[in-house]
Design an enzyme around this catalytic site. Structure first.
Site, PDB file in Angstrom:
ATOM      1  N   ASN A  59      -1.642  -3.736  -1.590  1.00 35.95           N
ATOM      2  CA  ASN A  59      -1.360  -4.951  -1.329  1.00 35.95           C
ATOM      3  C   ASN A  59      -2.399  -5.495  -1.948  1.00 35.95           C
ATOM      4  O   ASN A  59      -2.033  -6.800  -1.747  1.00 35.95           O
ATOM      5  CB  ASN A  59      -1.702  -4.596   0.455  1.00 35.95           C
ATOM      6  N   ARG A 108      -0.801  -8.758  -4.366  1.00 35.20           N
ATOM      7  CA  ARG A 108       0.383  -9.223  -4.169  1.00 35.20           C
ATOM      8  C   ARG A 108      -1.165 -10.347  -4.122  1.00 35.20           C
ATOM      9  O   ARG A 108      -1.603 -10.031  -4.600  1.00 35.20           O
ATOM     10  CB  ARG A 108      -0.033  -9.581  -2.252  1.00 35.20           C
ATOM     11  N   ASP A 153       6.252  -4.632   9.468  1.00 36.19           N
ATOM     12  CA  ASP A 153       6.430  -4.782   7.968  1.00 36.19           C
ATOM     13  C   ASP A 153       7.845  -5.761   8.312  1.00 36.19           C
ATOM     14  O   ASP A 153       7.971  -5.785   9.890  1.00 36.19           O
ATOM     15  CB  ASP A 153       7.480  -3.508   7.636  1.00 36.19           C
ATOM     16  N   GLY A 154       8.230  -6.672   7.175  1.00 36.89           N
ATOM     17  CA  GLY A 154       8.689  -7.836   7.206  1.00 36.89           C
ATOM     18  C   GLY A 154       7.750  -8.995   7.554  1.00 36.89           C
ATOM     19  O   GLY A 154       9.057 -10.048   8.008  1.00 36.89           O
ATOM     20  N   ASN A 155       7.011  -9.661   7.714  1.00 36.41           N
ATOM     21  CA  ASN A 155       6.193 -11.053   7.352  1.00 36.41           C
ATOM     22  C   ASN A 155       7.264 -11.784   6.495  1.00 36.41           C
ATOM     23  O   ASN A 155       7.426 -13.310   7.231  1.00 36.41           O
ATOM     24  CB  ASN A 155       4.875 -10.532   7.664  1.00 36.41           C
TER      25      ASN A 155
END
Ligand code: FPP
Length: 235
Positions: free
Chosen positions: A63, A66, A15-17
Site C-alpha cells: 500500500n 499509493r 476492501d473497496g473504500n
C-alpha cells in the site's frame, strides 16, 4: 442465534473504500474515512457476539505505492482510531495486537501502537489483530530468518523444524488459524493476507464495498460459514 457454529478466528480484508468513494464522486480518502467508521462498528459487533480473534487487513506492504496524500490519510486514520481507543473504549475489554513491521512508522504512530498494546495487554476479551504494513510473504520470510538465527545459535536443529516451530515465529504465534476470512468488494484474491495461517481457512467473498458493510452482512457471512462442512483434507 443460539448454538450456531461461530468462527473462533475471523479475518477481514477491508476492501473497496476507493471504489465506494469514486462512485460518489468523492476523493479516495473519503472512502477510507467511511471505512474506518465501519471498522469500529464491526469490531464492537464481533466482540459482542463472541468472536475470540478478529484480524483486519488495514495496510499492506504494497500500500506504500499509493499516492502520498492517500497514505497520509490512512496514517492519520490509524492514529485517530488508536487515540480514540485509548480514551473511549476502555470498557470494551478488547486486546489489541499488530501484525506486520510497524518499526517503519513515524514516531507518533509507533508510540500509539506501543501504548495501546501495553494498556490492553491484560484484557480478557476479544483479541483484535490489526495488520499494518503487513504482507504474508514478508511474514514467512521473517519467521524463516528467526529460525535460521536459532539454528545458527544452536538452539534448534534443522531436523527439528516443523510446522509448529514455524507457526510459533509468525506474528500470530499462540493464536488459532483463521477459520473464516471475509473479503468484501467482490475480488477473488488472497492479496498476500495470512498466507501461512489460511491453509484450511474458509473464504467468503461478498459483493459489497467495505464502507457499505453492516452487521447483517457479517451475519450472512457467518451463516454461509456455519453451513459449510470443513474436512481439513480428510473426507
Ligand atoms: C482497501 O480499499 C482498503 C485499505 C487499503 C485501507 C483499509 C483501511 C481502513 C478501512 C481504514 C481504517 C482502519 C483502521 C484500523 C482505523 P481500497 O482503497 O483498495 O479500495 P479499492 O479497491 O476500491 O480501491
Amino acid at each position: 442465534m443460539a448454538n450456531r457454529v461461530l468462527p473462533r478466528h475471523l479475518g477481514i480484508i477491508m476492501d473497496g473504500n476507493g471504489r465506494w468513494a469514486k462512485k460518489r464522486g468523492l476523493p479516495r480518502s473519503a472512502g477510507h474515512v467511511a471505512g474506518a467508521r465501519v471498522f469500529k462498528a464491526v469490531v464492537r459487533y464481533c466482540s459482542k457476539i463472541g468472536i475470540e480473534y478478529l484480524t483486519v487487513y488495514a495496510f499492506s506492504t504494497e500500500n506504500w505505492k499509493r499516492p502520498h496524500d492517500e497514505v497520509l490519510t490512512l496514517m492519520n486514520l490509524f492514529k485517530e482510531y488508536l487515540r480514540d481507543a485509548l480514551t473511549n473504549f476502555l470498557d470494551e475489554n478488547v486486546k489489541v495486537r499488530f501484525l506486520g513491521d510497524t518499526s517503519v512508522f513515524d514516531p507518533q504512530l509507533k508510540e500509539l501502537i506501543a501504548e495501546i498494546e501495553r494498556v490492553s495487554e491484560n484484557r480478557t476479551g476479544m483479541i483484535l489483530n490489526i495488520a499494518l504494513n503487513y504482507g504474508g510473504r514478508a511474514e514467512i520470510v521473517r519467521a524463516v530468518r528467526l529460525l535460521a538465527q536459532d539454528v545458527a545459535d544452536g538452539s534448534i536443529r534443522p531436523g527439528d523444524i516443523d510446522e509448529s516451530t514455524l507457526s510459533a515465529r509468525m506474528y500470530t504465534a499462540g493464536q488459532p488459524d483463521p477459520d473464516l476470512i471475509i473479503r468484501p468488494s467482490g475480488e477473488n484474491r488472497i492479496s498476500n493476507f495470512m498466507l501461512w495461517q489460511s491453509a484450511y481457512t474458509e473464504y467468503v467473498v461478498m459483493d459489497i464495498l467495505w464502507p457499505d458493510f453492516r452487521p447483517q452482512n457479517l451475519e450472512r457471512a457467518l451463516e454461509i460459514y456455519a453451513a459449510r462442512s470443513r474436512r481439513f483434507g480428510g473426507i
